[in-house]
Design a protein around this motif. Structure first.
Motif, PDB file in Angstrom:
ATOM      1  N   ARG A 137       4.036   4.181   8.157  1.00  0.00           N
ATOM      2  CA  ARG A 137       3.529   2.823   7.908  1.00  0.00           C
ATOM      3  C   ARG A 137       2.185   3.106   7.450  1.00  0.00           C
ATOM      4  NH1 ARG A 137       5.130  -0.285  13.347  1.00  0.00           N
ATOM      5  NH2 ARG A 137       7.466  -0.540  12.643  1.00  0.00           N
ATOM      6  N   MET A 175      -3.339 -11.918   6.140  1.00  0.00           N
ATOM      7  CA  MET A 175      -1.837 -11.841   6.428  1.00  0.00           C
ATOM      8  C   MET A 175      -1.093 -12.803   5.500  1.00  0.00           C
ATOM      9  SD  MET A 175      -1.758  -9.565   8.787  1.00  0.00           S
ATOM     10  CE  MET A 175      -0.090 -10.015   9.200  1.00  0.00           C
ATOM     11  N   HIS A 190       3.561 -11.352  10.587  1.00  0.00           N
ATOM     12  CA  HIS A 190       3.665  -9.886  10.814  1.00  0.00           C
ATOM     13  C   HIS A 190       4.945  -9.312  11.216  1.00  0.00           C
ATOM     14  CE1 HIS A 190       3.177  -6.200  13.354  1.00  0.00           C
ATOM     15  NE2 HIS A 190       2.123  -5.961  12.467  1.00  0.00           N
ATOM     16  N   ARG A 242      10.847 -11.647   2.229  1.00  0.00           N
ATOM     17  CA  ARG A 242      10.486 -10.290   1.998  1.00  0.00           C
ATOM     18  C   ARG A 242      11.071  -9.841   0.930  1.00  0.00           C
ATOM     19  NH1 ARG A 242       8.132  -8.305   7.548  1.00  0.00           N
ATOM     20  NH2 ARG A 242       6.273  -9.660   7.690  1.00  0.00           N
ATOM     21  N   GLU A 290       7.831  -1.360   0.860  1.00  0.00           N
ATOM     22  CA  GLU A 290       7.750  -2.048   1.896  1.00  0.00           C
ATOM     23  C   GLU A 290       8.342  -1.619   2.996  1.00  0.00           C
ATOM     24  OE1 GLU A 290       6.760  -4.994   2.658  1.00  0.00           O
ATOM     25  OE2 GLU A 290       6.186  -5.740   0.637  1.00  0.00           O
ATOM     26  N   GLU A 306       6.963  -1.793   6.378  1.00  0.00           N
ATOM     27  CA  GLU A 306       6.560  -2.177   7.770  1.00  0.00           C
ATOM     28  C   GLU A 306       6.979  -3.738   7.930  1.00  0.00           C
ATOM     29  OE1 GLU A 306       2.576  -3.534  10.052  1.00  0.00           O
ATOM     30  OE2 GLU A 306       2.468  -2.045   8.654  1.00  0.00           O
ATOM     31  N   ARG A 349      -3.076  -6.408   3.098  1.00  0.00           N
ATOM     32  CA  ARG A 349      -3.456  -6.924   4.283  1.00  0.00           C
ATOM     33  C   ARG A 349      -4.884  -5.853   4.996  1.00  0.00           C
ATOM     34  NH1 ARG A 349       2.447  -8.507   4.360  1.00  0.00           N
ATOM     35  NH2 ARG A 349       2.409 -10.762   4.535  1.00  0.00           N
ATOM     36  N   ASP A 360      -1.291  -0.037  12.455  1.00  0.00           N
ATOM     37  CA  ASP A 360      -0.512  -1.426  12.375  1.00  0.00           C
ATOM     38  C   ASP A 360      -1.551  -2.471  12.002  1.00  0.00           C
ATOM     39  OD1 ASP A 360       1.813  -3.194  13.589  1.00  0.00           O
ATOM     40  OD2 ASP A 360      -0.038  -3.971  14.094  1.00  0.00           O
ATOM     41  N   THR A 361      -0.994  -3.264  11.178  1.00  0.00           N
ATOM     42  CA  THR A 361      -2.046  -4.209  10.500  1.00  0.00           C
ATOM     43  C   THR A 361      -2.665  -5.147  11.639  1.00  0.00           C
ATOM     44  OG1 THR A 361      -0.467  -4.367   8.615  1.00  0.00           O
ATOM     45  CG2 THR A 361      -2.274  -5.675   8.695  1.00  0.00           C
ATOM     46  N   SER A 407       2.477  -3.231  -2.464  1.00  0.00           N
ATOM     47  CA  SER A 407       2.674  -3.046  -1.083  1.00  0.00           C
ATOM     48  C   SER A 407       1.785  -4.017  -0.255  1.00  0.00           C
ATOM     49  CB  SER A 407       1.724  -1.712  -0.623  1.00  0.00           C
ATOM     50  OG  SER A 407       1.739  -1.614   0.919  1.00  0.00           O
ATOM     51  N   SER A 408       2.364  -4.983   0.219  1.00  0.00           N
ATOM     52  CA  SER A 408       1.813  -6.238   1.001  1.00  0.00           C
ATOM     53  C   SER A 408       0.967  -5.772   1.934  1.00  0.00           C
ATOM     54  CB  SER A 408       2.878  -7.245   1.207  1.00  0.00           C
ATOM     55  OG  SER A 408       3.719  -6.627   2.123  1.00  0.00           O
ATOM     56  N   TRP A 409       1.502  -4.817   2.812  1.00  0.00           N
ATOM     57  CA  TRP A 409       0.788  -4.421   4.067  1.00  0.00           C
ATOM     58  C   TRP A 409      -0.424  -3.518   3.619  1.00  0.00           C
ATOM     59  CZ3 TRP A 409       1.808  -7.008   8.066  1.00  0.00           C
ATOM     60  CH2 TRP A 409       3.266  -7.547   8.288  1.00  0.00           C
TER      61      TRP A 409
END
Length: 217
Positions: free
Chosen positions: A55, A164, A104, A111, A214, A216, A19, A68-69, A14-16
């Motif tokens: 999310r 990010m 973002h 991705r 993935e 978001e 972050r 939200d990131t 999970s990249s988000w």
């Protein structure tokens, strides 16, 4: 005081989550990780109650809920100003926000073609043509920032932008993306960064059956 929590999923995939976690560590925030598996119907239902879009990451802090990131980044910048998550100089700060917003909201092909998988390592990997412009654009952003601000991080010292782009560094390593020396050195800097090294070590210990997430874009 209510406990501060950060809802995340897989550290390997999970990249988000990465972050948001980096942003919280950069801000010096004391928090408890709340890992969830969205494949489990019960935890998915719980997440839907937290956020209609399911999310992650989701920060719960002092009665505030942020999912939200970039919203987490701005919230932490406001509440933890001494952490200097954004550059002091107004021009650099605007630049940092711009490149952070770009990753973002864009780079969908990158991705899709190069999903985050920290534990995987390809000796060679053919990137489909649709993702190549995204890879090139990331390199352009990195070159511009490193040249303008002198490195070793994108804006000299760690900022929101590094949080990010950290997952992109993992993707480039996983899929053996060809990098020039400056870009390779930046990836080395990210991997040597203490919070990132901690995350990577945890990702490598994660069970292999965890599925990629993935959610978001």
């Amino acid at each position: 005081m209510a406990q501060t929590t950060l809802t995340i999923t897989s550290k390997n995939y999970s990249s988000w989550s990465l972050r948001g976690w980096l942003l919280c560590r950069m801000a010096g925030l004391e928090f408890t990780e709340k890992p969830v598996d969205v494949d489990d119907p019960d935890t998915r239902q719980e997440l839907l109650l937290l956020s209609p879009s399911v999310r992650v990451p989701r920060l719960s802090h002092n009665g505030v809920e942020v999912w939200d990131t970039l919203a987490i980044a701005e919230y932490l910048n406001e509440t933890k100003p001494k952490a200097q998550l954004l550059p002091k100089d107004v021009k650099a700060r605007a630049h940092c926000r711009a490149v952070s917003g770009e990753i973002h909201s864009g780079f969908y092909n990158l991705r899709s073609a190069l999903p985050m998988n920290i534990k995987a390592q390809h000796a060679a990997f053919k990137i489909f043509s649709g993702a190549r412009p995204d890879v090139q654009r990331v390199k352009e952003i990195w070159s511009d920032c490193l040249t303008t601000y002198g490195g070793p991080f994108l804006f000299g010292e760690p900022t929101v932008a590094d949080a990010m782009y950290a997952p992109v560094c993992t993707r480039f390593r996983t899929y053996a993306v060809e990098l020039d020396p400056d870009h390779a050195a930046y990836c080395d800097t990210i991997y040597a960064w203490e919070p990132m090294a901690e995350w990577v070590a945890a990702a490598k210990e994660e069970p292999d059956e965890v599925v990629e997430l993935e959610v978001e874009f």
